[in-house]
Structure formats: C-alpha cells, structure tokens
Design a protein around this motif. Structure first.
Motif, PDB file in Angstrom:
ATOM      1  N   PRO A  74      11.228  91.030  13.955  1.00  0.00           N
ATOM      2  CA  PRO A  74      10.200  90.043  14.249  1.00  0.00           C
ATOM      3  C   PRO A  74      10.794  88.838  14.952  1.00  0.00           C
ATOM      4  O   PRO A  74      11.981  88.599  14.931  1.00  0.00           O
ATOM      5  CB  PRO A  74       9.682  89.673  12.853  1.00  0.00           C
ATOM      6  CG  PRO A  74      10.842  89.907  11.957  1.00  0.00           C
ATOM      7  CD  PRO A  74      11.571  91.085  12.534  1.00  0.00           C
ATOM      8  N   LEU A 110       9.607  82.713   8.420  1.00  0.00           N
ATOM      9  CA  LEU A 110       8.322  82.888   9.085  1.00  0.00           C
ATOM     10  C   LEU A 110       8.022  81.798  10.107  1.00  0.00           C
ATOM     11  O   LEU A 110       7.052  81.889  10.857  1.00  0.00           O
ATOM     12  CB  LEU A 110       7.198  82.918   8.051  1.00  0.00           C
ATOM     13  CG  LEU A 110       7.178  84.149   7.144  1.00  0.00           C
ATOM     14  CD1 LEU A 110       6.148  83.968   6.049  1.00  0.00           C
ATOM     15  CD2 LEU A 110       6.894  85.404   7.941  1.00  0.00           C
ATOM     16  N   ASN A 125       9.679  93.732   6.300  1.00  0.00           N
ATOM     17  CA  ASN A 125       8.579  93.263   7.131  1.00  0.00           C
ATOM     18  C   ASN A 125       7.934  94.370   7.953  1.00  0.00           C
ATOM     19  O   ASN A 125       7.128  94.091   8.823  1.00  0.00           O
ATOM     20  CB  ASN A 125       9.077  92.157   8.067  1.00  0.00           C
ATOM     21  CG  ASN A 125      10.394  92.515   8.715  1.00  0.00           C
ATOM     22  OD1 ASN A 125      10.608  93.665   9.101  1.00  0.00           O
ATOM     23  ND2 ASN A 125      11.292  91.551   8.813  1.00  0.00           N
ATOM     24  N   SER A 126       8.288  95.628   7.700  1.00  0.00           N
ATOM     25  CA  SER A 126       7.670  96.727   8.441  1.00  0.00           C
ATOM     26  C   SER A 126       7.945  98.036   7.714  1.00  0.00           C
ATOM     27  O   SER A 126       8.745  98.078   6.763  1.00  0.00           O
ATOM     28  CB  SER A 126       8.233  96.811   9.863  1.00  0.00           C
ATOM     29  OG  SER A 126       9.558  97.320   9.864  1.00  0.00           O
ATOM     30  N   HIS A 176       0.617  95.122   4.234  1.00  0.00           N
ATOM     31  CA  HIS A 176       1.941  94.525   4.030  1.00  0.00           C
ATOM     32  C   HIS A 176       2.951  94.946   5.092  1.00  0.00           C
ATOM     33  O   HIS A 176       3.802  94.152   5.494  1.00  0.00           O
ATOM     34  CB  HIS A 176       2.471  94.899   2.647  1.00  0.00           C
ATOM     35  CG  HIS A 176       1.644  94.365   1.522  1.00  0.00           C
ATOM     36  ND1 HIS A 176       1.668  93.049   1.138  1.00  0.00           N
ATOM     37  CD2 HIS A 176       0.759  94.983   0.688  1.00  0.00           C
ATOM     38  CE1 HIS A 176       0.835  92.860   0.125  1.00  0.00           C
ATOM     39  NE2 HIS A 176       0.273  94.015  -0.160  1.00  0.00           N
ATOM     40  N   LEU A 205      11.917  83.032   2.722  1.00  0.00           N
ATOM     41  CA  LEU A 205      10.769  83.668   3.365  1.00  0.00           C
ATOM     42  C   LEU A 205      10.009  82.689   4.242  1.00  0.00           C
ATOM     43  O   LEU A 205       9.655  82.986   5.372  1.00  0.00           O
ATOM     44  CB  LEU A 205       9.840  84.251   2.298  1.00  0.00           C
ATOM     45  CG  LEU A 205       8.585  84.954   2.807  1.00  0.00           C
ATOM     46  CD1 LEU A 205       8.952  86.105   3.719  1.00  0.00           C
ATOM     47  CD2 LEU A 205       7.742  85.424   1.640  1.00  0.00           C
ATOM     48  N   GLY A 228      14.044  90.383   6.921  1.00  0.00           N
ATOM     49  CA  GLY A 228      13.148  89.936   5.865  1.00  0.00           C
ATOM     50  C   GLY A 228      13.882  89.241   4.734  1.00  0.00           C
ATOM     51  O   GLY A 228      15.090  89.036   4.769  1.00  0.00           O
TER      52      GLY A 228
END
Length: 332
Positions: free
Chosen positions: A37, A19, A209-210, A300, A15, A253
């Motif tokens: 992302p 990021l 992540n979405s 979140h 993770l 993710g």
C-alpha cells in the motif's frame, strides 16, 4: 494491565502512523514487486520499538526490522532502493554501531532494494561489506546466468546463502533463527525468529492489509503460504488471554500477535478449501469468481484495484489447485 494497555497503544500507533501516508513510489521495472500500500512506500520513515532488542521501521517499502546490541546492527529487509538513504539514517538513529548483517525474507525489490546502499554503509568484523544472508533461491532470482543482464546490481546480491530448511546465527547475545518454507509467497522465503526478544519476522508469507500475494511466476503456492503460516504459529506463544507474548512483524501492515496470525491462517485455509471444493465439482474460473468464495473476508482484506486484487487472489488459488502435481505437501 498497564503493560498490556501500553503494548496495545504501541500497536495501534503503528497502525495509525502507517495509514497516514498517501504517495506511491515507482520501483525497479526489471524485477517484479509484491503489492504494497501507499503508506508503506511514502519514504517517511518511522521507527517503533517492538520488544527486546528489536525495532520496526515503516515507510521504506516492506516492513524493515532492526536488531541492535553491543556487537552491532542486524537488519531484516531493506525496503525500496528509492528510500535507502532515509532508511540508513533511521537505522543510525537507533544505533551508532556498525551494520554487520542484512537478512532478506525474499527477493522482491520492496524488501531488497536498499541492500546495496545499506550493505556498503556497514561492514563485517573483517572490514568487508555487510554480510547479506538469504535463501539460495533469492540469489538465483536477483542474479543471472553468465552473459545475461541481471535484474539487480551485484552489490545487492546475497553474499551468504543457505539451501537447507533452517539456518541460524548468534548475534547480540541472541539466537537468530531462519526458516525456509518451499513454494510459499515465492520459492525463496525466509522467516526470521529473534529467540530472546521473542519477535518473528514473517516477510510476505503473512501480510495484514491484503490477501496473501501468491507469486506463482516465482514459485509461490497457496499450500506453501499455509505451511508458512502454520510454522509461524508453531513459533508464536501468546501471553495472558491470547494477548501479547510473541510479536509477529508481517511483510506489510501492523505488528501482530498469535491471535491475529491464527485468524489470518484460518481465513486463507477456509478460502483454499472453498475453492478446492469448486474445482473438484468442475466449476470454471469465472464460475468460481462469481461464487465469491472470499465474500465474508473482503471487507478486511479485499480490493478491487491496485496490484493485487481479490480477483487475482482467487485466480491464483484456482490455478494452483487445478495443478495437483505442483502443490507442496502440508506440514504435519
């Protein structure tokens, strides 16, 4: 206890590493792309061992999964075309065996963009290009009728398709199961289950992540997504106190276990039910958006910018539930 702490550390490292990326990459304009992302598309490829014979590559677009063994290499999804050479180099670091199979979870170019480069670099046992396996609808989306310009190069197309609900192969002393749920993220989604390694690759039916991207233009639906999440739950078995056990690799993710997946499924189901109630009461789309049916999950999964916003998700669910004839039945 030490093993559990080590597993948690690996997941946390995935993770954090994910990021760190910031650059966005332009993709093919001829085919739609699911929202991903910046960190998943920065071209800095990092490899992580999941468990068993299975590894995860991050940074090439959608999550890429690699199974290695004496028989060769199997790759699930190939990322963006812009990063195909870097992804191929990362695969070669994991194994010097030939790449025998590519499996595509769906047709979007952040998951199939590297098919051509990675497929040509590998080979079948007979010496031909790597076998690319996907649901038949993936081939339909990537190709075109005679006389039309296809959205993707011919060399990137699946060479072995299936149409029933399931397909399986046996590779590297492991059953590799493929499951299709109609009208989920798209109409051609495949869930891949490495049965001995106990790793499930979800594709974009499940993203961490979405909110789920429901590609209605290409056959997606909210009920189909929920059906796919329920299938994933059927496959996943938790270890002690719901931690560990089967690991699930989402389309984007971090690596997850059953507890993460269960919470995500419940979230999507609750939002679906809220919107469905508003539709039954005759609320308009603007009224539904104003009611904010996603409010308690927005911290979140929500977003006010980018290719897939909270408003777009709510709109997709609303439109889907306003067309009862288009909804697939829930799985028992």
């Amino acid at each position: 206890m030490a093993v559990r702490m080590q597993q948690k550390a690996v997941v946390a490292f995935v993770l954090v590493a994910a990021l760190m990326g910031t650059a966005r990459v332009r993709t093919q304009q001829s085919a739609p792309m699911s929202p991903s992302p910046a960190w998943g598309s920065n071209g800095e490829i990092n490899a992580f061992h999941v468990q068993g014979n299975v590894h995860l590559l991050v940074g090439g677009g959608g999550n890429i999964v690699v199974q290695t063994g004496e028989e060769g290499v199997l790759v699930v999804d190939t990322g963006l075309s812009a990063h195909a050479d870097k992804v191929l180099a990362a695969i070669k670091k994991l194994s010097d065996r030939p790449i025998r199979y590519i499996l595509n979870t769906h047709f979007h170019p952040d998951h199939t963009g590297g098919n051509e480069v990675i497929g040509k670099a590998g080979s079948t046992i007979q010496g031909g290009p790597t076998t690319i396996i996907a649901h038949e609808n993936v081939l339909n989306r990537m190709s075109a009728p005679n006389g039309k310009q296809p959205p993707t190069p011919t060399a990137a197309w699946p060479t072995d398709t299936y149409f029933p609900e399931e397909k399986d192969i046996f590779f590297n002393e492991e059953p590799v199961m493929m499951y299709h749920d109609a009208a989920a993220h798209t109409d051609g989604d495949t869930i891949v289950f490495f049965r001995r390694s106990d790793v499930v690759v979800a594709g974009d039916i499940f993203v961490m992540n979405s909110y789920p991207f429901i590609d209605q233009a290409n056959g997606g639906s909210v009920q189909g997504v929920i059906n796919g999440l329920n299938r994933l739950l059927d496959l996943a078995v938790p270890k002690h106190e719901q931690e560990g056990g089967t690991y699930i690799v989402p389309g984007h993710g971090r690596i997850c276990d059953e507890a993460d997946l269960l919470e995500y499924r419940d979230m999507v189901t609750i939002i679906r039910d809220r919107v469905e109630d508003m539709v039954r009461r005759g609320l308009t789309l603007d009224q539904v958006k104003a009611a904010r049916p996603t409010l308690d999950y927005d911290r979140h999964f929500g977003s006010d910018s980018g290719p897939w916003t909270t408003a777009l998700f709510v709109e997709a669910v609303y439109k889907d539930l306003s067309k009862p004839q288009a909804k697939p039945a829930a799985r028992p």
